[in-house]
Design an enzyme around this catalytic site. Structure first.
Site, short mmCIF file in Angstrom:
data_model
loop_
_atom_site.label_atom_id
_atom_site.label_comp_id
_atom_site.label_asym_id
_atom_site.label_seq_id
_atom_site.Cartn_x
_atom_site.Cartn_y
_atom_site.Cartn_z
N GLN A 173 0.84 -1.22 0.00
CA GLN A 173 0.00 0.00 0.00
C GLN A 173 0.87 1.26 0.00
O GLN A 173 0.54 2.26 0.67
CB GLN A 173 -0.94 -0.01 1.21
CG GLN A 173 -2.12 -0.95 1.05
CD GLN A 173 -3.11 -0.46 -0.02
OE1 GLN A 173 -3.21 0.73 -0.32
NE2 GLN A 173 -3.84 -1.39 -0.61
N SER A 174 1.93 1.26 -0.77
CA SER A 174 2.83 2.42 -0.79
C SER A 174 2.18 3.62 -1.50
O SER A 174 1.77 3.53 -2.65
CB SER A 174 4.11 2.01 -1.53
OG SER A 174 4.85 3.17 -1.90
#
Ligand SMILES: Cc1ncc(COP(=O)(O)O)c(C=O)c1O
Length: 344
Positions: free
Chosen positions: A85-86
């Protein structure tokens, strides 16, 4: 008038991704909600979550410099790394779409979490939408090595790829936040106030290091910038941030301005680890949403804002202090944490 900091920054190529300075707004309803502890403390928000590309967020400031330099080198592909989930990966994908570059994301399962929302919603949904090529590896994989190997393959095929390390936190990327320090200093003049504390989350350290380097070049007090570590423990965050400050100041040509004191980093909000929710984060995200109608994120800004509240409660700010909280974006990540935020 241009400061010497701005003159030094102007020597670096930059792709303009922000049309104008991001707003600073006073959070009066938050002040009221926290008045039991706030005792005359002014709380201001720097809206780095509100920018014109890809949903906005702190990574755009770093990408301005990283891609400015890359464009001079005629790159056609950007490869970067990050957790599933960068936000950095998502914004890199968006900027590549905007600039007509290919984007490849080498993601790792840095957070021990896997469900439909985490694996497919939030940033991942947008990575695909922005046209990036994604590959996901187990936690602990050396994603940077994979990214460099892939760049080598592309080069052999006649392409030209740039590899951006985690969070864009190289000295060049950190210049984005040195520039933000100059922006804040101008806004202080316009608002007729001076901030006593500037608060940010600390992940890959570029935001803190860049701001601290910029403010040091403007002869502001060391310790003005305080961050809350959300990726690694306090000691490791201090080491990384200090090294990055030194390298950024070196690049900028202002090494004499680097403070000798350790950077001001608090490790109290990390909880059980990176990306793992804490009750204080949940309370902070809800308070911001319900008092200001604004969104923090569960991994970075939610924990940092929880730290600000904890400092207020502990009486660490004095009446008359103006505190600037940098909203670094990342609200897209809320959709990956749907279960965590189930209404109570
Ligand atoms: C929303 C958000 N805030 C803060 C940070 C932390 O910034 P830095 O990595 O520069 O410490 C990140 C990093 O990924 C982020 O995505």
């Amino acid at each position: 008038m241009q400061t010497s900091l701005e003159q030094a920054l102007a020597a670096f190529p930059r792709v303009a991704l922000l049309d104008e300075p991001t707003r600073i707004q006073r959070a009066e309803r938050l002040e009221t909600a926290l008045k039991k502890y706030a005792k005359g403390v002014g709380i201001y928000l720097k809206r780095d979550d509100h920018m014109p590309v890809g949903g906005g967020g702190n990574k755009l400031r770093k990408l301005e410099f990283l891609l400015g330099s890359a464009q001079q080198d005629c790159i056609d592909t950007v490869i970067t790394v990050g957790g599933v989930q960068s936000n950095h990966a998502r914004l890199t994908a968006a900027v590549c779409a905007r600039l007509g570059l290919n984007c490849e994301l080498v993601l790792t399962r840095a957070v021990p979490k896997s469900d439909t929302d985490y694996d497919h919603n939030g940033n991942v949904l947008l990575d695909h939408l922005f046209g990036a090529r994604l590959e996901t590896h187990p936690g602990g994989t050396d994603s940077l090595a994979i990214a460099h190997a892939r760049a080598g393959q592309l080069r052999q095929a006649g392409r030209n790829a740039l590899v951006i390390p985690t969070g864009g936190s190289t000295p060049l990327g950190a210049l984005g936040y040195a520039r933000c320090a100059a922006e804040i200093a101008h806004q202080e003049q316009q608002l007729g106030i001076r901030f006593k504390h500037v608060i940010v989350p600390n992940g890959s350290a570029g935001t803190h290091a860049g701001l601290a380097t910029g403010f040091a070049a403007l002869q502001r007090e060391p310790g003005l910038v305080k961050s809350f570590a959300v990726l690694v423990e306090q000691a490791a965050a201090i080491d990384k941030t200090r090294q990055l400050m030194q390298a950024t100041a070196q690049l900028l040509g202002t090494p004499e301005a680097t403070p000798t004191e350790a950077p001001n980093i608090d490790g109290s909000q990390l909880g059980s680890g990176y990306g793992l929710p804490t009750q204080d984060m949940l309370d902070a995200v809800r308070l911001m949403a319900r008092s200001e109608g604004l969104l923090l994120d569960p991994v970075y800004s939610g924990k940092a804002f929880a730290g600000l509240i904890s400092d207020l409660r502990a009486g660490r700010y004095q009446p008359g202090d103006n505190v600037l909280f940098v909203m670094t974006g990342g609200a897209v990540g809320l959709y990956a944490y749907r279960e965590t935020f189930q209404p109570k």
